[in-house]
Write an enzyme that holds these catalytic residues in place. Structure first.
Site, PDB file in Angstrom:
ATOM      1  N   LYS A 109       2.346  11.390 -10.650  1.00  0.00           N
ATOM      2  CA  LYS A 109       1.404  10.633 -11.485  1.00  0.00           C
ATOM      3  C   LYS A 109       2.083   9.329 -11.899  1.00  0.00           C
ATOM      4  O   LYS A 109       3.155   9.354 -12.500  1.00  0.00           O
ATOM      5  CB  LYS A 109       1.039  11.419 -12.742  1.00  0.00           C
ATOM      6  CG  LYS A 109      -0.114  12.366 -12.595  1.00  0.00           C
ATOM      7  CD  LYS A 109      -0.349  12.985 -13.963  1.00  0.00           C
ATOM      8  CE  LYS A 109      -1.705  13.625 -14.075  1.00  0.00           C
ATOM      9  NZ  LYS A 109      -1.923  14.105 -15.450  1.00  0.00           N
TER      10      LYS A 109
ATOM     11  N   GLU B 206      -5.214  16.739  -9.747  1.00  0.00           N
ATOM     12  CA  GLU B 206      -5.770  17.140 -11.042  1.00  0.00           C
ATOM     13  C   GLU B 206      -7.284  17.371 -11.003  1.00  0.00           C
ATOM     14  O   GLU B 206      -8.035  16.858 -11.815  1.00  0.00           O
ATOM     15  CB  GLU B 206      -5.420  16.099 -12.115  1.00  0.00           C
ATOM     16  CG  GLU B 206      -5.505  16.650 -13.530  1.00  0.00           C
ATOM     17  CD  GLU B 206      -4.976  15.683 -14.573  1.00  0.00           C
ATOM     18  OE1 GLU B 206      -3.837  15.896 -15.018  1.00  0.00           O
ATOM     19  OE2 GLU B 206      -5.687  14.730 -14.918  1.00  0.00           O
TER      20      GLU B 206
ATOM     21  N   HIS C 170      -2.237  16.889 -24.874  1.00  0.00           N
ATOM     22  CA  HIS C 170      -2.194  15.473 -24.512  1.00  0.00           C
ATOM     23  C   HIS C 170      -3.459  14.696 -24.904  1.00  0.00           C
ATOM     24  O   HIS C 170      -3.371  13.502 -25.177  1.00  0.00           O
ATOM     25  CB  HIS C 170      -1.937  15.327 -23.012  1.00  0.00           C
ATOM     26  CG  HIS C 170      -0.511  15.583 -22.621  1.00  0.00           C
ATOM     27  ND1 HIS C 170       0.112  16.786 -22.881  1.00  0.00           N
ATOM     28  CD2 HIS C 170       0.412  14.805 -22.017  1.00  0.00           C
ATOM     29  CE1 HIS C 170       1.363  16.721 -22.428  1.00  0.00           C
ATOM     30  NE2 HIS C 170       1.567  15.534 -21.907  1.00  0.00           N
TER      31      HIS C 170
ATOM     32  N   ARG D 239      -4.247  21.656 -12.609  1.00  0.00           N
ATOM     33  CA  ARG D 239      -3.234  20.708 -13.100  1.00  0.00           C
ATOM     34  C   ARG D 239      -3.601  20.167 -14.479  1.00  0.00           C
ATOM     35  O   ARG D 239      -2.732  19.706 -15.225  1.00  0.00           O
ATOM     36  CB  ARG D 239      -3.045  19.561 -12.096  1.00  0.00           C
ATOM     37  CG  ARG D 239      -1.884  18.649 -12.471  1.00  0.00           C
ATOM     38  CD  ARG D 239      -1.469  17.711 -11.355  1.00  0.00           C
ATOM     39  NE  ARG D 239      -0.373  16.855 -11.807  1.00  0.00           N
ATOM     40  CZ  ARG D 239       0.282  15.993 -11.043  1.00  0.00           C
ATOM     41  NH1 ARG D 239      -0.036  15.868  -9.765  1.00  0.00           N
ATOM     42  NH2 ARG D 239       1.263  15.262 -11.535  1.00  0.00           N
TER      43      ARG D 239
ATOM     44  N   LYS E 211       5.915  23.185 -12.893  1.00  0.00           N
ATOM     45  CA  LYS E 211       5.137  22.005 -12.524  1.00  0.00           C
ATOM     46  C   LYS E 211       4.985  21.900 -11.013  1.00  0.00           C
ATOM     47  O   LYS E 211       3.900  21.581 -10.506  1.00  0.00           O
ATOM     48  CB  LYS E 211       5.767  20.731 -13.089  1.00  0.00           C
ATOM     49  CG  LYS E 211       4.903  19.511 -12.817  1.00  0.00           C
ATOM     50  CD  LYS E 211       5.143  18.383 -13.762  1.00  0.00           C
ATOM     51  CE  LYS E 211       4.044  17.330 -13.593  1.00  0.00           C
ATOM     52  NZ  LYS E 211       4.253  16.165 -14.462  1.00  0.00           N
TER      53      LYS E 211
ATOM     54  N   HIS F 109       5.913   9.743 -27.382  1.00  0.00           N
ATOM     55  CA  HIS F 109       4.961  10.549 -26.612  1.00  0.00           C
ATOM     56  C   HIS F 109       5.149  12.047 -26.875  1.00  0.00           C
ATOM     57  O   HIS F 109       4.186  12.765 -27.147  1.00  0.00           O
ATOM     58  CB  HIS F 109       5.108  10.249 -25.116  1.00  0.00           C
ATOM     59  CG  HIS F 109       4.281  11.132 -24.245  1.00  0.00           C
ATOM     60  ND1 HIS F 109       2.905  11.079 -24.228  1.00  0.00           N
ATOM     61  CD2 HIS F 109       4.634  12.127 -23.382  1.00  0.00           C
ATOM     62  CE1 HIS F 109       2.443  11.989 -23.381  1.00  0.00           C
ATOM     63  NE2 HIS F 109       3.476  12.636 -22.866  1.00  0.00           N
TER      64      HIS F 109
ATOM     65  N   GLU G 295       7.753  18.727 -24.602  1.00  0.00           N
ATOM     66  CA  GLU G 295       7.203  18.983 -23.268  1.00  0.00           C
ATOM     67  C   GLU G 295       7.771  20.277 -22.680  1.00  0.00           C
ATOM     68  O   GLU G 295       7.104  20.952 -21.891  1.00  0.00           O
ATOM     69  CB  GLU G 295       7.493  17.803 -22.336  1.00  0.00           C
ATOM     70  CG  GLU G 295       6.713  16.530 -22.659  1.00  0.00           C
ATOM     71  CD  GLU G 295       5.278  16.539 -22.137  1.00  0.00           C
ATOM     72  OE1 GLU G 295       4.823  17.580 -21.607  1.00  0.00           O
ATOM     73  OE2 GLU G 295       4.608  15.487 -22.265  1.00  0.00           O
TER      74      GLU G 295
ATOM     75  N   HIS H  40      -2.472  11.632 -26.881  1.00  0.00           N
ATOM     76  CA  HIS H  40      -2.723  10.283 -26.377  1.00  0.00           C
ATOM     77  C   HIS H  40      -3.583   9.481 -27.350  1.00  0.00           C
ATOM     78  O   HIS H  40      -3.378   8.276 -27.526  1.00  0.00           O
ATOM     79  CB  HIS H  40      -3.421  10.343 -25.014  1.00  0.00           C
ATOM     80  CG  HIS H  40      -2.504  10.693 -23.881  1.00  0.00           C
ATOM     81  ND1 HIS H  40      -2.958  10.962 -22.609  1.00  0.00           N
ATOM     82  CD2 HIS H  40      -1.157  10.810 -23.813  1.00  0.00           C
ATOM     83  CE1 HIS H  40      -1.930  11.228 -21.818  1.00  0.00           C
ATOM     84  NE2 HIS H  40      -0.833  11.150 -22.536  1.00  0.00           N
TER      85      HIS H  40
ATOM     86  N   ARG I 118       0.811  -1.236   0.000  1.00  0.00           N
ATOM     87  CA  ARG I 118       0.000   0.000   0.000  1.00  0.00           C
ATOM     88  C   ARG I 118       0.837   1.276   0.000  1.00  0.00           C
ATOM     89  O   ARG I 118       0.353   2.341   0.372  1.00  0.00           O
ATOM     90  CB  ARG I 118      -0.975   0.026   1.189  1.00  0.00           C
ATOM     91  CG  ARG I 118      -1.973  -1.119   1.182  1.00  0.00           C
ATOM     92  CD  ARG I 118      -3.066  -0.895   2.195  1.00  0.00           C
ATOM     93  NE  ARG I 118      -4.028  -1.987   2.171  1.00  0.00           N
ATOM     94  CZ  ARG I 118      -3.992  -3.037   2.998  1.00  0.00           C
ATOM     95  NH1 ARG I 118      -3.013  -3.128   3.894  1.00  0.00           N
ATOM     96  NH2 ARG I 118      -4.904  -3.973   2.918  1.00  0.00           N
TER      97      ARG I 118
ATOM     98  N   ASN J 172      -1.869  19.224 -19.370  1.00  0.00           N
ATOM     99  CA  ASN J 172      -2.197  18.272 -20.432  1.00  0.00           C
ATOM    100  C   ASN J 172      -2.428  18.959 -21.780  1.00  0.00           C
ATOM    101  O   ASN J 172      -3.029  18.357 -22.674  1.00  0.00           O
ATOM    102  CB  ASN J 172      -3.438  17.463 -20.048  1.00  0.00           C
ATOM    103  CG  ASN J 172      -3.145  16.476 -18.941  1.00  0.00           C
ATOM    104  OD1 ASN J 172      -2.275  15.625 -19.068  1.00  0.00           O
ATOM    105  ND2 ASN J 172      -3.855  16.602 -17.840  1.00  0.00           N
TER     106      ASN J 172
END
Length: 359
Positions: A143, A237, A248, A241, A227, A265, A185, A252, A121, A245
Protein backbone atom coordinates in the site's frame (compact mmCIF):
# COMPACT_ATOMS: atom_id res chain seq x y z
CA UNK A 1 12.34 -17.18 20.39
CA UNK A 2 14.92 -16.23 17.76
CA UNK A 3 16.90 -13.11 16.85
CA UNK A 4 16.50 -13.58 13.09
CA UNK A 5 13.44 -14.46 11.05
CA UNK A 6 12.82 -14.84 7.33
CA UNK A 7 9.33 -14.86 5.85
CA UNK A 8 7.86 -14.56 2.37
CA UNK A 9 4.92 -12.74 0.87
CA UNK A 10 3.43 -14.91 -1.89
CA UNK A 11 1.10 -13.28 -4.41
CA UNK A 12 0.53 -15.98 -7.00
CA UNK A 13 3.74 -16.15 -9.03
CA UNK A 14 5.11 -12.99 -7.38
CA UNK A 15 7.07 -13.44 -4.19
CA UNK A 16 9.29 -11.30 -2.03
CA UNK A 17 11.22 -11.87 1.18
CA UNK A 18 10.83 -10.19 4.59
CA UNK A 19 14.04 -10.42 6.60
CA UNK A 20 13.98 -9.47 10.28
CA UNK A 21 17.10 -9.34 12.41
CA UNK A 22 19.85 -7.28 13.95
CA UNK A 23 22.60 -5.80 11.78
CA UNK A 24 20.96 -6.31 8.38
CA UNK A 25 21.97 -2.82 7.22
CA UNK A 26 25.60 -3.73 7.98
CA UNK A 27 25.61 -6.54 5.39
CA UNK A 28 26.74 -4.82 2.16
CA UNK A 29 26.36 -7.92 -0.01
CA UNK A 30 22.76 -8.49 0.99
CA UNK A 31 21.82 -4.87 0.34
CA UNK A 32 23.65 -4.62 -2.98
CA UNK A 33 21.95 -7.80 -4.24
CA UNK A 34 18.57 -6.06 -3.95
CA UNK A 35 19.54 -3.36 -6.46
CA UNK A 36 19.53 -5.22 -9.76
CA UNK A 37 20.08 -2.28 -12.13
CA UNK A 38 22.60 0.55 -12.29
CA UNK A 39 20.60 3.31 -10.61
CA UNK A 40 19.30 3.61 -7.06
CA UNK A 41 17.49 6.41 -5.26
CA UNK A 42 17.57 6.28 -1.47
CA UNK A 43 14.66 8.21 0.03
CA UNK A 44 14.98 9.02 3.73
CA UNK A 45 14.33 11.83 6.21
CA UNK A 46 16.54 14.14 8.23
CA UNK A 47 15.98 12.18 11.46
CA UNK A 48 17.06 8.85 9.96
CA UNK A 49 19.81 9.97 7.55
CA UNK A 50 22.49 10.81 10.18
CA UNK A 51 22.16 7.33 11.69
CA UNK A 52 21.73 4.96 8.75
CA UNK A 53 22.25 6.59 5.35
CA UNK A 54 26.05 6.09 5.28
CA UNK A 55 26.04 2.26 5.54
CA UNK A 56 23.38 2.01 2.83
CA UNK A 57 25.40 4.27 0.53
CA UNK A 58 28.56 2.30 1.27
CA UNK A 59 26.83 -0.99 0.47
CA UNK A 60 25.76 0.40 -2.91
CA UNK A 61 29.05 2.05 -3.85
CA UNK A 62 29.24 0.01 -7.08
CA UNK A 63 25.91 1.55 -8.19
CA UNK A 64 24.93 5.05 -9.26
CA UNK A 65 23.29 6.12 -6.00
CA UNK A 66 21.35 9.33 -5.45
CA UNK A 67 19.70 10.42 -2.22
CA UNK A 68 16.64 12.47 -1.39
CA UNK A 69 16.37 13.60 2.25
CA UNK A 70 12.99 14.96 3.33
CA UNK A 71 11.89 16.66 6.55
CA UNK A 72 10.33 14.17 9.00
CA UNK A 73 6.67 13.83 9.90
CA UNK A 74 3.24 12.82 8.60
CA UNK A 75 2.62 16.40 7.45
CA UNK A 76 5.31 15.83 4.78
CA UNK A 77 3.38 12.99 3.09
CA UNK A 78 2.03 15.33 0.40
CA UNK A 79 1.72 15.67 -3.34
CA UNK A 80 4.33 18.44 -3.16
CA UNK A 81 6.90 16.08 -1.60
CA UNK A 82 5.90 13.39 -4.11
CA UNK A 83 6.70 15.90 -6.87
CA UNK A 84 10.12 16.45 -5.29
CA UNK A 85 10.85 12.72 -5.43
CA UNK A 86 9.71 12.63 -9.08
CA UNK A 87 12.05 15.55 -9.80
CA UNK A 88 14.91 13.70 -8.09
CA UNK A 89 14.29 10.63 -10.27
CA UNK A 90 14.17 12.80 -13.39
CA UNK A 91 17.29 14.69 -12.35
CA UNK A 92 19.32 11.50 -11.94
CA UNK A 93 18.15 10.17 -15.29
CA UNK A 94 16.49 7.19 -13.66
CA UNK A 95 15.76 4.39 -16.10
CA UNK A 96 13.41 1.44 -15.96
CA UNK A 97 15.99 -0.59 -14.04
CA UNK A 98 16.12 1.91 -11.17
CA UNK A 99 15.50 0.73 -7.61
CA UNK A 100 13.99 3.09 -5.05
CA UNK A 101 15.01 2.33 -1.47
CA UNK A 102 12.81 3.55 1.39
CA UNK A 103 15.02 4.12 4.44
CA UNK A 104 12.76 5.32 7.24
CA UNK A 105 9.33 5.01 8.75
CA UNK A 106 5.87 4.78 7.27
CA UNK A 107 5.87 8.23 5.68
CA UNK A 108 9.10 7.56 3.79
CA UNK A 109 7.92 4.07 2.82
CA UNK A 110 4.56 5.28 1.53
CA UNK A 111 6.13 8.13 -0.46
CA UNK A 112 8.93 5.98 -1.89
CA UNK A 113 6.53 3.24 -2.86
CA UNK A 114 4.14 5.65 -4.55
CA UNK A 115 7.02 7.26 -6.43
CA UNK A 116 8.26 3.83 -7.53
CA UNK A 117 4.75 2.90 -8.64
CA UNK A 118 4.49 6.00 -10.81
CA UNK A 119 8.01 6.42 -12.24
CA UNK A 120 7.86 5.01 -15.78
CA UNK A 121 4.67 3.21 -14.66
CA UNK A 122 6.48 1.16 -12.06
CA UNK A 123 10.04 0.39 -10.95
CA UNK A 124 11.49 -1.79 -8.18
CA UNK A 125 11.53 -0.59 -4.63
CA UNK A 126 12.91 -1.99 -1.40
CA UNK A 127 11.64 -1.26 2.09
CA UNK A 128 14.28 -0.62 4.76
CA UNK A 129 11.98 0.26 7.68
CA UNK A 130 13.53 2.00 10.70
CA UNK A 131 10.44 2.31 12.92
CA UNK A 132 8.48 -0.42 14.65
CA UNK A 133 5.26 0.77 13.02
CA UNK A 134 6.75 0.46 9.53
CA UNK A 135 8.31 -2.95 10.29
CA UNK A 136 5.05 -4.52 11.44
CA UNK A 137 2.65 -2.81 9.10
CA UNK A 138 3.29 -0.19 6.44
CA UNK A 139 6.44 -1.72 4.91
CA UNK A 140 4.65 -4.99 4.08
CA UNK A 141 1.83 -5.38 1.60
CA UNK A 142 2.35 -2.77 -1.10
CA UNK A 143 0.00 0.00 0.00
CA UNK A 144 1.53 3.32 -1.07
CA UNK A 145 0.01 6.79 -0.88
CA UNK A 146 0.13 10.45 0.06
CA UNK A 147 -2.32 12.43 2.15
CA UNK A 148 -4.62 15.31 1.20
CA UNK A 149 -5.97 17.94 3.61
CA UNK A 150 -9.33 16.13 3.28
CA UNK A 151 -8.02 12.75 4.39
CA UNK A 152 -5.18 10.26 4.73
CA UNK A 153 -3.87 8.09 1.90
CA UNK A 154 -6.44 9.29 -0.64
CA UNK A 155 -3.94 9.38 -3.54
CA UNK A 156 -1.95 6.21 -4.00
CA UNK A 157 -1.43 2.82 -5.62
CA UNK A 158 -0.89 -0.82 -4.76
CA UNK A 159 2.78 -1.49 -5.60
CA UNK A 160 4.56 -4.34 -3.85
CA UNK A 161 8.18 -3.99 -2.72
CA UNK A 162 10.84 -6.36 -4.04
CA UNK A 163 12.06 -7.03 -0.50
CA UNK A 164 11.67 -5.85 3.10
CA UNK A 165 14.73 -5.70 5.36
CA UNK A 166 13.82 -4.89 8.95
CA UNK A 167 17.02 -4.23 10.90
CA UNK A 168 15.93 -4.36 14.53
CA UNK A 169 19.09 -2.42 15.51
CA UNK A 170 17.50 0.72 14.04
CA UNK A 171 14.96 0.62 16.87
CA UNK A 172 17.79 1.49 19.30
CA UNK A 173 17.62 5.12 18.16
CA UNK A 174 13.81 5.27 17.88
CA UNK A 175 12.30 7.87 20.24
CA UNK A 176 10.26 6.34 23.06
CA UNK A 177 7.01 7.85 21.79
CA UNK A 178 7.57 6.35 18.32
CA UNK A 179 8.27 2.92 19.82
CA UNK A 180 5.03 3.03 21.78
CA UNK A 181 3.11 4.19 18.71
CA UNK A 182 4.46 1.17 16.83
CA UNK A 183 3.32 -1.14 19.60
CA UNK A 184 -0.26 -0.02 18.90
CA UNK A 185 -0.03 -1.66 15.47
CA UNK A 186 1.47 -4.76 17.10
CA UNK A 187 -1.51 -4.98 19.47
CA UNK A 188 -3.80 -4.59 16.47
CA UNK A 189 -2.74 -7.97 15.05
CA UNK A 190 -3.68 -9.74 18.25
CA UNK A 191 -6.92 -7.80 18.57
CA UNK A 192 -8.10 -8.52 15.04
CA UNK A 193 -7.22 -12.17 14.63
CA UNK A 194 -5.01 -13.87 17.22
CA UNK A 195 -6.15 -14.07 20.83
CA UNK A 196 -3.08 -16.15 21.77
CA UNK A 197 -0.76 -13.44 20.40
CA UNK A 198 -2.76 -10.83 22.35
CA UNK A 199 -2.16 -12.81 25.55
CA UNK A 200 1.56 -13.12 24.64
CA UNK A 201 1.72 -9.32 24.32
CA UNK A 202 0.16 -8.92 27.76
CA UNK A 203 2.88 -11.22 29.09
CA UNK A 204 5.73 -9.55 27.15
CA UNK A 205 4.68 -5.88 27.49
CA UNK A 206 7.56 -4.95 29.79
CA UNK A 207 10.14 -6.72 27.60
CA UNK A 208 8.86 -4.92 24.51
CA UNK A 209 8.97 -1.52 26.23
CA UNK A 210 12.52 -2.32 27.33
CA UNK A 211 13.40 -3.02 23.66
CA UNK A 212 14.40 -6.61 24.34
CA UNK A 213 15.73 -7.61 20.89
CA UNK A 214 14.44 -11.17 20.99
CA UNK A 215 10.91 -10.12 22.04
CA UNK A 216 10.85 -7.34 19.42
CA UNK A 217 12.02 -9.67 16.64
CA UNK A 218 9.39 -12.23 17.65
CA UNK A 219 6.61 -9.62 17.71
CA UNK A 220 7.63 -8.20 14.33
CA UNK A 221 7.81 -11.67 12.77
CA UNK A 222 4.38 -12.66 14.07
CA UNK A 223 2.81 -9.44 12.80
CA UNK A 224 4.46 -9.79 9.40
CA UNK A 225 3.34 -13.42 9.12
CA UNK A 226 -0.25 -12.36 9.80
CA UNK A 227 -0.09 -9.54 7.31
CA UNK A 228 1.62 -11.62 4.62
CA UNK A 229 -1.09 -14.27 4.86
CA UNK A 230 -3.91 -11.73 4.63
CA UNK A 231 -2.29 -9.81 1.76
CA UNK A 232 -1.76 -13.07 -0.14
CA UNK A 233 -5.50 -13.75 0.06
CA UNK A 234 -6.68 -10.17 -0.62
CA UNK A 235 -3.96 -7.98 -2.15
CA UNK A 236 -6.14 -5.00 -3.13
CA UNK A 237 -8.39 -4.86 -0.05
CA UNK A 238 -11.62 -6.19 -1.51
CA UNK A 239 -12.55 -8.09 1.65
CA UNK A 240 -10.43 -9.68 4.39
CA UNK A 241 -7.59 -7.12 4.15
CA UNK A 242 -10.00 -4.48 5.48
CA UNK A 243 -9.68 -6.18 8.88
CA UNK A 244 -6.12 -4.79 9.06
CA UNK A 245 -7.79 -1.38 9.42
CA UNK A 246 -9.13 -2.12 12.91
CA UNK A 247 -9.10 1.27 14.65
CA UNK A 248 -8.01 3.10 11.50
CA UNK A 249 -11.30 4.68 10.41
CA UNK A 250 -11.61 6.43 13.78
CA UNK A 251 -7.84 7.00 13.96
CA UNK A 252 -7.48 8.53 10.50
CA UNK A 253 -10.37 10.89 11.23
CA UNK A 254 -8.59 12.08 14.39
CA UNK A 255 -5.29 12.56 12.54
CA UNK A 256 -6.93 14.48 9.71
CA UNK A 257 -8.97 16.66 12.07
CA UNK A 258 -5.76 17.53 13.92
CA UNK A 259 -4.06 18.51 10.66
CA UNK A 260 -1.53 15.64 10.94
CA UNK A 261 0.17 17.52 13.76
CA UNK A 262 -1.41 15.99 16.88
CA UNK A 263 -1.42 12.29 17.73
CA UNK A 264 1.06 10.05 15.93
CA UNK A 265 -0.52 7.49 13.61
CA UNK A 266 -0.06 4.62 16.07
CA UNK A 267 -1.47 6.70 18.92
CA UNK A 268 -4.54 7.54 16.85
CA UNK A 269 -4.95 3.85 15.97
CA UNK A 270 -4.82 2.98 19.68
CA UNK A 271 -7.68 5.40 20.37
CA UNK A 272 -9.51 4.09 17.31
CA UNK A 273 -9.27 0.47 18.42
CA UNK A 274 -10.70 1.31 21.82
CA UNK A 275 -13.56 3.24 20.16
CA UNK A 276 -14.24 0.28 17.85
CA UNK A 277 -14.24 -2.12 20.79
CA UNK A 278 -16.58 0.10 22.83
CA UNK A 279 -18.90 0.57 19.86
CA UNK A 280 -18.97 -3.22 19.38
CA UNK A 281 -19.93 -3.65 23.04
CA UNK A 282 -22.57 -0.89 22.87
CA UNK A 283 -24.12 -2.67 19.86
CA UNK A 284 -24.17 -5.96 21.76
CA UNK A 285 -21.72 -7.56 19.33
CA UNK A 286 -18.87 -8.10 21.80
CA UNK A 287 -18.26 -8.43 25.56
CA UNK A 288 -17.40 -5.29 27.54
CA UNK A 289 -14.56 -7.04 29.43
CA UNK A 290 -12.67 -7.50 26.14
CA UNK A 291 -12.89 -3.75 25.45
CA UNK A 292 -11.55 -3.10 28.95
CA UNK A 293 -8.74 -5.61 28.45
CA UNK A 294 -7.71 -3.92 25.18
CA UNK A 295 -7.71 -0.47 26.78
CA UNK A 296 -5.70 -1.80 29.73
CA UNK A 297 -2.96 -3.26 27.50
CA UNK A 298 -2.72 -0.07 25.42
CA UNK A 299 -2.52 2.08 28.55
CA UNK A 300 0.17 -0.21 29.95
CA UNK A 301 2.14 0.43 26.75
CA UNK A 302 1.82 4.17 27.35
CA UNK A 303 -0.74 4.81 24.63
CA UNK A 304 -3.80 7.12 24.64
CA UNK A 305 -7.24 5.51 24.73
CA UNK A 306 -9.57 8.54 24.53
CA UNK A 307 -10.43 11.08 21.83
CA UNK A 308 -8.24 14.19 22.29
CA UNK A 309 -10.02 17.17 23.82
CA UNK A 310 -11.50 19.77 21.53
CA UNK A 311 -12.45 17.53 18.58
CA UNK A 312 -16.07 17.68 17.42
CA UNK A 313 -17.81 14.28 17.13
CA UNK A 314 -19.84 15.57 14.16
CA UNK A 315 -16.71 16.70 12.33
CA UNK A 316 -14.94 13.42 13.07
CA UNK A 317 -17.92 11.49 11.67
CA UNK A 318 -17.80 13.63 8.52
CA UNK A 319 -14.10 12.76 8.14
CA UNK A 320 -14.91 9.07 8.58
CA UNK A 321 -17.27 9.21 5.60
CA UNK A 322 -14.26 9.89 3.33
CA UNK A 323 -12.69 6.63 4.49
CA UNK A 324 -11.66 4.36 1.60
CA UNK A 325 -13.74 1.48 3.00
CA UNK A 326 -16.94 3.55 2.63
CA UNK A 327 -19.24 2.66 -0.27
CA UNK A 328 -21.54 5.33 -1.73
CA UNK A 329 -21.06 7.39 1.43
CA UNK A 330 -22.18 4.52 3.68
CA UNK A 331 -19.63 3.70 6.37
CA UNK A 332 -18.13 0.25 6.68
CA UNK A 333 -16.49 -0.11 10.08
CA UNK A 334 -14.05 -2.74 11.30
CA UNK A 335 -15.50 -3.84 14.64
CA UNK A 336 -15.08 -7.11 16.57
CA UNK A 337 -16.83 -9.96 18.37
CA UNK A 338 -14.11 -9.82 20.99
CA UNK A 339 -10.34 -10.23 21.15
CA UNK A 340 -9.09 -11.98 18.02
CA UNK A 341 -12.39 -11.72 16.14
CA UNK A 342 -12.56 -8.62 13.93
CA UNK A 343 -15.33 -8.18 11.36
CA UNK A 344 -16.49 -5.59 8.82
CA UNK A 345 -19.86 -4.11 9.75
CA UNK A 346 -22.17 -1.92 7.68
CA UNK A 347 -25.25 0.04 8.63
CA UNK A 348 -24.17 1.29 12.06
CA UNK A 349 -26.38 4.22 13.02
CA UNK A 350 -24.74 7.64 13.17
CA UNK A 351 -26.13 8.10 16.67
CA UNK A 352 -24.24 5.08 17.97
CA UNK A 353 -20.96 6.30 16.44
CA UNK A 354 -21.47 9.84 17.77
CA UNK A 355 -22.23 8.49 21.24
CA UNK A 356 -18.90 6.62 21.34
CA UNK A 357 -16.99 9.65 19.96
CA UNK A 358 -18.60 11.86 22.60
CA UNK A 359 -18.13 9.52 25.57
Amino acid sequence: MKNHHELEVALGERRYPIRIGRGLLDQPGALAALVTGRHALVLTDSNVAPHYLAPVQAALREKQVHTCVLPPGEQEKTLARFAEVMAALAGMGASRDTTVLALGGGVVGDLAGFAAACWMRGVRFVQLPTTLLAMVDSAVGGKTAVDLPQGKNLVGAFHQPSAVLADVATLDTLPERELRAGLAEVVKYGALGDAAFFAWLEDQADALLARDPVALAEAIARCCAHKAAIVARDETEQGERMLLNLGHTFGHAIETQQGYGGLLHGEAVAVGMVLAARLSAELGRAPWPDAARLAALLERLGLPVAVPAGLSPDELLARMRLDKKAVSGALRLVLWRGIGQAEVVEGVADEAILAVLDA
